[in-house]
Each structure stands twice: as structure tokens, then as C-alpha cells.
Enzyme design. Structure first.
Site, short mmCIF file in Angstrom:
data_model
loop_
_atom_site.label_atom_id
_atom_site.label_comp_id
_atom_site.label_asym_id
_atom_site.label_seq_id
_atom_site.Cartn_x
_atom_site.Cartn_y
_atom_site.Cartn_z
N HIS A 121 0.87 -1.18 0.00
CA HIS A 121 0.00 0.00 0.00
C HIS A 121 0.91 1.23 0.00
CE1 HIS A 121 -2.74 2.95 1.94
NE2 HIS A 121 -3.74 2.17 1.54
N ASP A 198 3.26 -4.71 8.03
CA ASP A 198 2.03 -3.93 7.96
C ASP A 198 0.86 -4.91 8.05
OD1 ASP A 198 -0.26 -2.69 7.08
OD2 ASP A 198 0.67 -1.73 5.34
N GLN A 201 -4.27 -5.34 6.81
CA GLN A 201 -5.25 -6.24 6.18
C GLN A 201 -5.29 -7.62 6.83
OE1 GLN A 201 -7.52 -5.51 3.95
NE2 GLN A 201 -6.82 -3.42 3.59
N LYS A 224 -10.22 -1.52 10.66
CA LYS A 224 -10.31 -2.68 9.75
C LYS A 224 -10.84 -3.91 10.49
CE LYS A 224 -7.43 -0.88 6.40
NZ LYS A 224 -7.95 -0.24 5.20
N CYS A 362 -4.74 2.49 -3.62
CA CYS A 362 -3.50 3.00 -3.01
C CYS A 362 -2.35 2.00 -3.20
CB CYS A 362 -3.66 3.31 -1.53
SG CYS A 362 -4.83 4.60 -1.22
N1 7TS Z 1 -1.56 -0.76 4.71
C1 7TS Z 1 -2.47 -1.54 4.11
C2 7TS Z 1 -2.06 -2.90 3.66
C3 7TS Z 1 -3.77 -1.08 3.93
O1 7TS Z 1 -4.67 -1.85 3.34
C4 7TS Z 1 -4.12 0.24 4.39
C5 7TS Z 1 -5.49 0.81 4.14
C6 7TS Z 1 -3.15 0.99 5.03
C7 7TS Z 1 -1.88 0.47 5.17
C8 7TS Z 1 -3.44 2.33 5.60
O2 7TS Z 1 -4.29 2.20 6.69
P1 7TS Z 1 -4.89 3.51 7.43
O3 7TS Z 1 -5.87 2.95 8.40
O4 7TS Z 1 -3.75 4.20 8.06
O5 7TS Z 1 -5.51 4.32 6.34
N2 7TS Z 1 -6.15 0.26 3.02
C9 7TS Z 1 -7.24 0.77 2.39
C10 7TS Z 1 -7.83 0.14 1.30
O6 7TS Z 1 -7.45 -0.92 0.81
N3 7TS Z 1 -8.88 0.86 0.90
O7 7TS Z 1 -8.98 1.94 1.70
C11 7TS Z 1 -7.96 1.88 2.64
#
Ligand code: 7TS
Length: 404
Positions: A121, A198, A201, A224, A362
């Protein structure tokens, strides 16, 4: 076994309609929905014990502090961290990664190498590029194959005595690939590199054991896994967290302040400057309780059924191509239909009450690899059903007919 009809009653949002149709929510990889049990905790906090923490002798402040610190211990136990102060509350995955990347600015030098994977991501790419700009270190990439799996022999070849850090997601948000992080961690440690995983997911689907993994840093976002937005965590091994300098200065993160010199608080407060998302932290703990009550083994088994069923149904549609067919994957299906733009399909599905994500998710390097602008992504959670998948397939066929 998981009783999905009973579980669905926990989620008030699943009763609503969108554009006059019952909501079918298949955008869980972007954010999950919130059960009543977690909503109740949020309402209870603001109704009964909203106060700033770690600061007051008054009862409300004590109650809020206790609840917040108990949530930290819940998170510690969930991830099997050795110490509760190895859990740092952050605003989410992105914040956690930036905290670590910033900390390494003073620990890296020109000639050092850091490795990311082709499946990341943007939030696990850009902070490391910024770190490279600041330090003169260089970024190497573990490539992927057509199925969306990392090519481990290429990873082995990238590792050397200059490798200082390796960053990889546990599960790809765009394709659902489960990466072999045990192997990645072991090989990185063999050359003395630290590893950040990370887990944005993975945490909704599996329960990671950070000690068994021997991972140096593990990060995730509460939203999530049925928790609220704006809160997440950084797990770091105590020795690493002690080595990293504080990320932000402010209240709460100090031991003593004078104009001549300030000394910093110990862990975890060193990294928690300012008033945190107190309610969010407490609700994060409640979300973990909720998920554990359902049971991660039950969740994984049921979601695998949804993934198999959804993949089979989609594959029968002419001209439909699924991106990401790794042997190990979670309930994420990314696809395109012929040359129809994903956005057009997503818009028509929304008219029929179905929420999917469209675009590059992303993860532009993955889209570049496949030479596509984006995909339609359906991502399932344990509260979704096969009946919803059936309705989605009917709606998708209608959308394809309208756009062909
Ligand atoms: N890393 C991964 C693998 C992710 O899927 C996401 C968010 C992030 C980092 C960032 O997470 P945040 O909570 O700091 O925003 N992924 C997604 C997505 O797949 N669609 O919207 C957000």
C-alpha cells in the site's frame, strides 16, 4: 461454527438501504463495519466517563485512564506481546509506519539499504522513500509474479550486509495475497535487518503472535477489525522502541521539562504526545473482544468459503479476469471485465445498493505491473453471506449488459 444470521444482528448498518436497495457491503478491506457492542462502548465512554487520562486525581480521569490502559493490555494479549508498553497507541497504520520511519532517520546512513515489497500500500512505500531522501539510504523492491505472489528467490538475492530494514505487508489490500512473513523475517534477521510488518489487512482475518513471529514492528488500524477510525497500534520490540527517538514532542511524553533540557518519558508514553484518542483506544479493545468472541479460526474458515464461492461465481462471467490468484489469499477479489472501466461498474453497482471499491486501491505499483488503471475490488468479512454474493453477481451481470 459461525452463526452468520445472529452475527448480522450485531451490525445496525446492515439493515439500511442504499438507493432503495438493501445494502450489500463488500468494501471491507477499506473499512469494516461496527457492531453494536463496540458502538455501546463508545456511547458509554462519552455518556459516563469522558475525561483526560494520566493527568487527574479525580475519579473520571482515573476511570478513563484505567479503561484506556486495560485496552492496551487487551491488545498486548491479543498480539501476544511480551510487555504492554510495547504497544503504542497511534491514529492508525499510516501513523504507526511514519513513526517508525521518522525514528530511523537518525539510525540510517548513506549506503544502507531498505527493502519493501511490490505488493505494498502507498503508506508502506512513501514514508520509506521519504526516509531514503533524508538519509541517503536506498530502496530495493521484492518483485511479484503474475499470480500476485512475491518472488522469494529475488528477495534472497537482495539481502546483504547493507540491508538494515525490511517492510512488507502481511496481506495485500489490493489482491488479498498472504505473504510468507515467517520466511521474510527469518531471512532478514540472518543479515541483521529489522522487519516491520504492515498488518492492516491481516488483523481482521488472523490473529498474529508477534513473539512467535519474532517480528520487530507490527502495525494495524482498529477500523479494519470492527473498531472505530482514527486509532491503531504500533507493536515494537522494547529494545527497538528504546533505540528510536520520540516522534512528536508535547505533553505526556516527557519526564522533566525545563528551557535548558527536557528528558523523555519511558515507554509507551515517549511515543504518545498529547491527548490521545481515548475513546477510540477503549473501543479498539472492545472490537478485539468482539472478534475473539466469534473466534479467528471460525472467521478464517467462513471467509475462505465466501472467497471460494465468490471466485467460482465470478469466473463464470465471460471476459472477467481476477487479479491476484495466490495460493494463500484472504477474502479479497480484485477483477476487471473486458475493457469496461472499473469506475463505471462501481457506480452502477452502487445504484443497486452494492458497495465495492474501484480504482488503484493505493497500490499503484501493482496496477502498473498488470498494466491496468485499477480494478473492482469486492472484499468480504465474516458478516457477509453467499446470498449477498448471489445478488452481487446478478447486479454485476446487469451492469455489464448496460455498459457493453
Ligand atoms: N496498509 C495496508 C495494507 C492497507 O490496506 C491500508 C489501508 C493501510 C496500510 C493504511 O491504513 P490507514 O488505516 O492508516 O488508512 N487500506 C485501504 C484500502 O485498501 N482501501 O482503503 C484503505
Amino acid at each position: 461454527m459461525l452463526d452468520v444470521q445472529k452475527i448480522r444482528k450485531d451490525f445496525p448498518i446492515l439493515n439500511r438501504t442504499v438507493n432503495g436497495k438493501p445494502l450489500i457491503y463488500f468494501d471491507n478491506a477499506a473499512t469494516s463495519q461496527t457492531p453494536q457492542q463496540v458502538i455501546d462502548v463508545i456511547v458509554d465512554y462519552y455518556s459516563n466517563f469522558n475525561a483526560n487520562i494520566h493527568r487527574g486525581v479525580h475519579s473520571l480521569s482515573q476511570e478513563a485512564t484505567d479503561a484506556y490502559e486495560q485496552a492496551r493490555i487487551k491488545i498486548q494479549n491479543h498480539f501476544n506481546a511480551k510487555e504492554s508498553h510495547e504497544i503504542i497507541f497511534t491514529s492508525g497504520t499510516t501513523h504507526s509506519i511514519n513513526l517508525v520511519a521518522n525514528g530511523f532517520s537518525s539510525l540510517l546512513k548513506k549506503g544502507d539499504e531498505i527493502i519493501v515489497s511490490a505488493l505494498e500500500h502507498h503508506s508502506n512505500i512513501v514514508p520509506w522513500q521519504m526516509l531514503c531522501e533524508r538519509t541517503g539510504a536506498s530502496l530495493k523492491v521484492i518483485p511479484m509474479n503474475e499470480n500476485g505472489e512475491l518472488i522469494l528467490s529475488d528477495y534472497d538475492a537482495l539481502l546483504n550486509e547493507n540491508t538494515k530494514l525490511v517492510f512488507v505487508n502481511h496481506i495485500s489490500n489490493a489482491l488479498g495475497t498472504i505473504n510468507p512473513i515467517e520466511y521474510i523475517i527469518e531471512k532478514a534477521h540472518a543479515v541483521g535487518a529489522a522487519v516491520l510488518v504492515d498488518g492492516a489487512q491481516s488483523c481482521p482475518h488472523i490473529k498474529p503472535d508477534v513473539q512467535a513471529l519474532d517480528v520487530d514492528f507490527y502495525v494495524c488500524s482498529a477500523h479494519k477489525l470492527c473498531g472505530p477510525t482514527g486509532v491503531g497500534m504500533l507493536y515494537g520490540k522494547e529494545a527497538w522502541l528504546n533505540k528510536l527517538p520520540p516522534y512528536q514532542g508535547g505533553g505526556e511524553m516527557i519526564a522533566e521539562v525545563s528551557f535548558e533540557k527536557t528528558t523523555y518519558a519511558g515507554l509507551p508514553h515517549k511515543f504518545e504526545a498529547g491527548t490521545p484518542n481515548i475513546c477510540g483506544g477503549i473501543a479498539f479493545g472492545a472490537a478485539i473482544d468482539y472478534m475473539n468472541n466469534i473466534g479467528f479460526e471460525n472467521i478464517a474458515k467462513y471467509e475462505q468459503e465466501l472467497l471460494d464461492y465468490g471466485s467460482e461465481q465470478l469466473q463464470q462471467i465471460e471476459g472477467l479476469k481476477i487479479y491476484g490468484t495466490a495460493k494463500e489469499k484472504t477474502s479479497v477479489i480484485s477483477f476487471n471485465v473486458g475493457t469496461i472501466h472499473p469506475y463505471d461498474i462501481g457506480t452502477i453497482l452502487d445504484k443497486m445498493g452494492i458497495a465495492v471499491r474501484t480504482g488503484h486501491h493505493c497500490a499503484q505499483p501493482i496496477m502498473d505491473f498488470y498494466k491496468i488503471p485499477g480494478t473492482i475490488r469486492a472484499s468480504f468479512m465474516f458478516y457477509n453471506t453467499k446470498e449477498e454474493i448471489d445478488a452481487f453477481i446478478v447486479a454485476l451481470k446487469k451492469a455489464i449488459m448496460m455498459l457493453s
